[in-house]
Design a protein around this motif. Structure first.
Motif, mmCIF file in Angstrom:
data_model
loop_
_atom_site.group_PDB
_atom_site.id
_atom_site.type_symbol
_atom_site.label_atom_id
_atom_site.label_comp_id
_atom_site.label_asym_id
_atom_site.label_seq_id
_atom_site.Cartn_x
_atom_site.Cartn_y
_atom_site.Cartn_z
ATOM 1 N N THR A 10 0.846 -1.192 0.000
ATOM 2 C CA THR A 10 0.000 0.000 0.000
ATOM 3 C C THR A 10 0.883 1.245 0.000
ATOM 4 N N PRO A 11 0.727 2.118 -0.984
ATOM 5 C CA PRO A 11 1.577 3.317 -1.022
ATOM 6 C C PRO A 11 1.130 4.357 -0.005
ATOM 7 N N PHE A 12 2.060 5.214 0.377
ATOM 8 C CA PHE A 12 1.676 6.373 1.176
ATOM 9 C C PHE A 12 0.913 7.357 0.301
ATOM 10 N N LEU A 13 0.386 8.399 0.908
ATOM 11 C CA LEU A 13 -0.472 9.335 0.186
ATOM 12 C C LEU A 13 0.331 10.164 -0.815
ATOM 13 N N LYS A 14 -0.332 10.479 -1.905
ATOM 14 C CA LYS A 14 0.292 11.318 -2.934
ATOM 15 C C LYS A 14 -0.705 12.396 -3.350
ATOM 16 N N ALA A 15 -0.238 13.366 -4.120
ATOM 17 C CA ALA A 15 -1.090 14.465 -4.563
ATOM 18 C C ALA A 15 -2.330 13.924 -5.272
ATOM 19 N N GLY A 16 -3.484 14.469 -4.895
ATOM 20 C CA GLY A 16 -4.754 14.045 -5.465
ATOM 21 C C GLY A 16 -5.511 13.048 -4.627
ATOM 22 N N ASP A 17 -4.836 12.342 -3.728
ATOM 23 C CA ASP A 17 -5.519 11.400 -2.842
ATOM 24 C C ASP A 17 -6.439 12.141 -1.872
ATOM 25 N N VAL A 18 -7.518 11.479 -1.475
ATOM 26 C CA VAL A 18 -8.488 12.075 -0.552
ATOM 27 C C VAL A 18 -8.627 11.184 0.674
ATOM 28 N N VAL A 19 -8.498 11.795 1.833
ATOM 29 C CA VAL A 19 -8.628 11.118 3.126
ATOM 30 C C VAL A 19 -9.938 11.542 3.776
ATOM 31 N N ARG A 20 -10.652 10.593 4.367
ATOM 32 C CA ARG A 20 -11.878 10.918 5.110
ATOM 33 C C ARG A 20 -11.853 10.184 6.449
ATOM 34 N N ILE A 21 -12.166 10.918 7.519
ATOM 35 C CA ILE A 21 -12.192 10.372 8.878
ATOM 36 C C ILE A 21 -13.503 10.798 9.520
ATOM 37 N N GLU A 22 -14.221 9.831 10.117
ATOM 38 C CA GLU A 22 -15.548 10.128 10.644
ATOM 39 C C GLU A 22 -15.917 9.103 11.712
ATOM 40 N N MET A 23 -16.848 9.477 12.581
ATOM 41 C CA MET A 23 -17.393 8.557 13.578
ATOM 42 C C MET A 23 -18.911 8.697 13.564
ATOM 43 N N ARG A 24 -19.594 7.562 13.555
ATOM 44 C CA ARG A 24 -21.047 7.572 13.445
ATOM 45 C C ARG A 24 -21.688 6.762 14.564
ATOM 46 N N VAL A 25 -22.923 7.110 14.902
ATOM 47 C CA VAL A 25 -23.705 6.310 15.842
ATOM 48 C C VAL A 25 -24.326 5.142 15.074
ATOM 49 N N ALA A 26 -25.040 4.282 15.786
ATOM 50 C CA ALA A 26 -25.533 3.033 15.197
ATOM 51 C C ALA A 26 -26.428 3.251 13.988
ATOM 52 N N ASP A 27 -27.198 4.334 13.968
ATOM 53 C CA ASP A 27 -28.109 4.561 12.843
ATOM 54 C C ASP A 27 -27.430 5.267 11.665
ATOM 55 N N GLY A 28 -26.131 5.463 11.764
ATOM 56 C CA GLY A 28 -25.380 6.029 10.651
ATOM 57 C C GLY A 28 -25.159 7.525 10.707
ATOM 58 N N ARG A 29 -25.748 8.204 11.684
ATOM 59 C CA ARG A 29 -25.571 9.649 11.783
ATOM 60 C C ARG A 29 -24.150 9.998 12.241
ATOM 61 N N SER A 30 -23.591 11.014 11.616
ATOM 62 C CA SER A 30 -22.254 11.471 11.970
ATOM 63 C C SER A 30 -22.309 12.258 13.280
ATOM 64 N N ILE A 31 -21.326 12.036 14.130
ATOM 65 C CA ILE A 31 -21.285 12.731 15.420
ATOM 66 C C ILE A 31 -20.549 14.063 15.305
#
Length: 339
Positions: A303-324
């Motif tokens: 797996t390569p490290f990140l390069k220009a153009g890559d997109v990172v997403r970080i999130e935490m959700r409750v059981a019904d899928g709603r973002s906290i």
């Protein structure tokens, strides 16, 4: 309560956000910035809670909440100290660079002082000067304290946790070994971090928060593909009160201090380092861990490290899928060397 900072000058403009992250109301008449609110928390928190209640009930004129308009909740902070509470992560990353792990790491927390004069917004690009620096994400949970006295105990430290949020603690893996070899810690290998659009009071987390740990999966994606979903409450060797007490052992902490958990990392059910999501595991919160496991299983990282153009997403959700907290979503931008 859910609080955020709209981009405005250096310290942002404080707003309150609805629980479903769809509406917001200006809170500047209570406290102009989140930093000022934290500094006078006991006085302003009741007013903020009353305003939040009016927002939820539709009794206050509001406006649509847009995560892309936000700075990090604290666009800059007097102090940003990142722990390494998940010793499984420490062991794996040290293994990747051929370093042994002292036994003391299981009983005494690791912590480094990060740059806090400027943080990236949750939707700001991650500038990358050189792809040879091996850019990596690190998905973490962080807390914000009020004033913490020197020598606080872990039990006392619980009461000093005022807000919880997420963080992408960006790391340049290629610069880590030579920096640490100098024996003086991280600096160039730790550029600006980014925090979630919203910081929340612990009561918003219900039973997932036990006063020291947040027991929900932390979701990480690279270019839309799942990287990790480890449980932030599992395998956390040192909880947040312990990290606060460690930081305050020989000095007081000012209101607005941010303390990070370190990269969320779970062991596998058999006690191993954890499996990739593609193999039915919970994956990883950074690319470095995935590369270590690939080397163990396949003989070499792929797996390569990140390069220009890559997109990172970080999130935490409750059981019904709603973002906290809303999502940290950042594109890597090639900033290029200066002429």
């Amino acid at each position: 309560m859910k609080l955020a900072s709209l981009k405005s000058r250096r310290d942002g403009a404080l707003i309150l956000v609805s629980r479903d992250l769809t509406r917001a109301v200006a809170a500047g008449f209570v406290a102009p910035t989140l930093q000022s609110a934290i500094e006078d928390w006991d006085a302003v928190a009741p007013e903020l809670r009353a305003l939040a209640a009016r927002l939820e009930c539709g009794l206050r004129e509001s406006f649509p909440f847009r995560e892309q308009d936000c700075a990090s909740p604290l666009p800059r902070a007097y102090q940003w100290a990142d722990g390494s509470a998940y010793v499984n992560h420490v062991a794996l990353v040290r293994k990747s660079r051929g370093a042994e792990m002292p036994e003391s790491f299981w009983s005494d927390p690791l912590m480094y002082q990060g740059g806090s004069d400027v943080f990236l917004g949750p939707r700001d690009a991650i500038p990358l000067l050189d792809e040879k620096h091996d850019l990596d994400l690190e998905a973490e949970v962080a807390i914000v304290t009020d004033d913490v006295p020197m020598g606080v105990t872990p039990e006392e430290a619980r009461d000093h946790i005022k807000l919880v949020m997420l963080v992408n603690d960006v790391t340049l893996r290629g610069l880590v070994p030579p920096e640490l070899a100098k024996g003086f810690g991280f600096f160039q290998s730790k550029p600006a971090s980014a925090f979630s659009p919203v910081a929340v009071t612990p009561d918003e987390l219900d039973d997932a928060w036990d006063g020291g740990r947040l027991s929900l999966p932390l979701l990480s994606f690279v270019n839309g593909a799942p990287l990790g979903r480890p449980d932030a409450g599992k395998d956390m060797t040192f909880d947040f009160p312990r990290l606060i007490a460690h930081a305050a052992r020989t000095r007081a902490l000012s209101a607005g201090t941010i303390i990070g958990s370190g990269t969320i990392s779970n062991r596998d059910a058999d006690g191993g380092p954890g499996r990739p999501i593609a193999q039915g595991g919970d994956g990883y919160s950074c690319i470095a861990e995935q590369r270590v496991v690939e080397k163990l299983i396949e003989g070499a990282p792929r797996t390569p490290f990140l390069k220009a153009g890559d997109v990172v997403r970080i999130e935490m959700r409750v059981a019904d899928g709603r973002s906290i907290f809303g999502a940290i979503e950042q594109r890597v931008a090639n900033s290029g060397p200066r002429p």
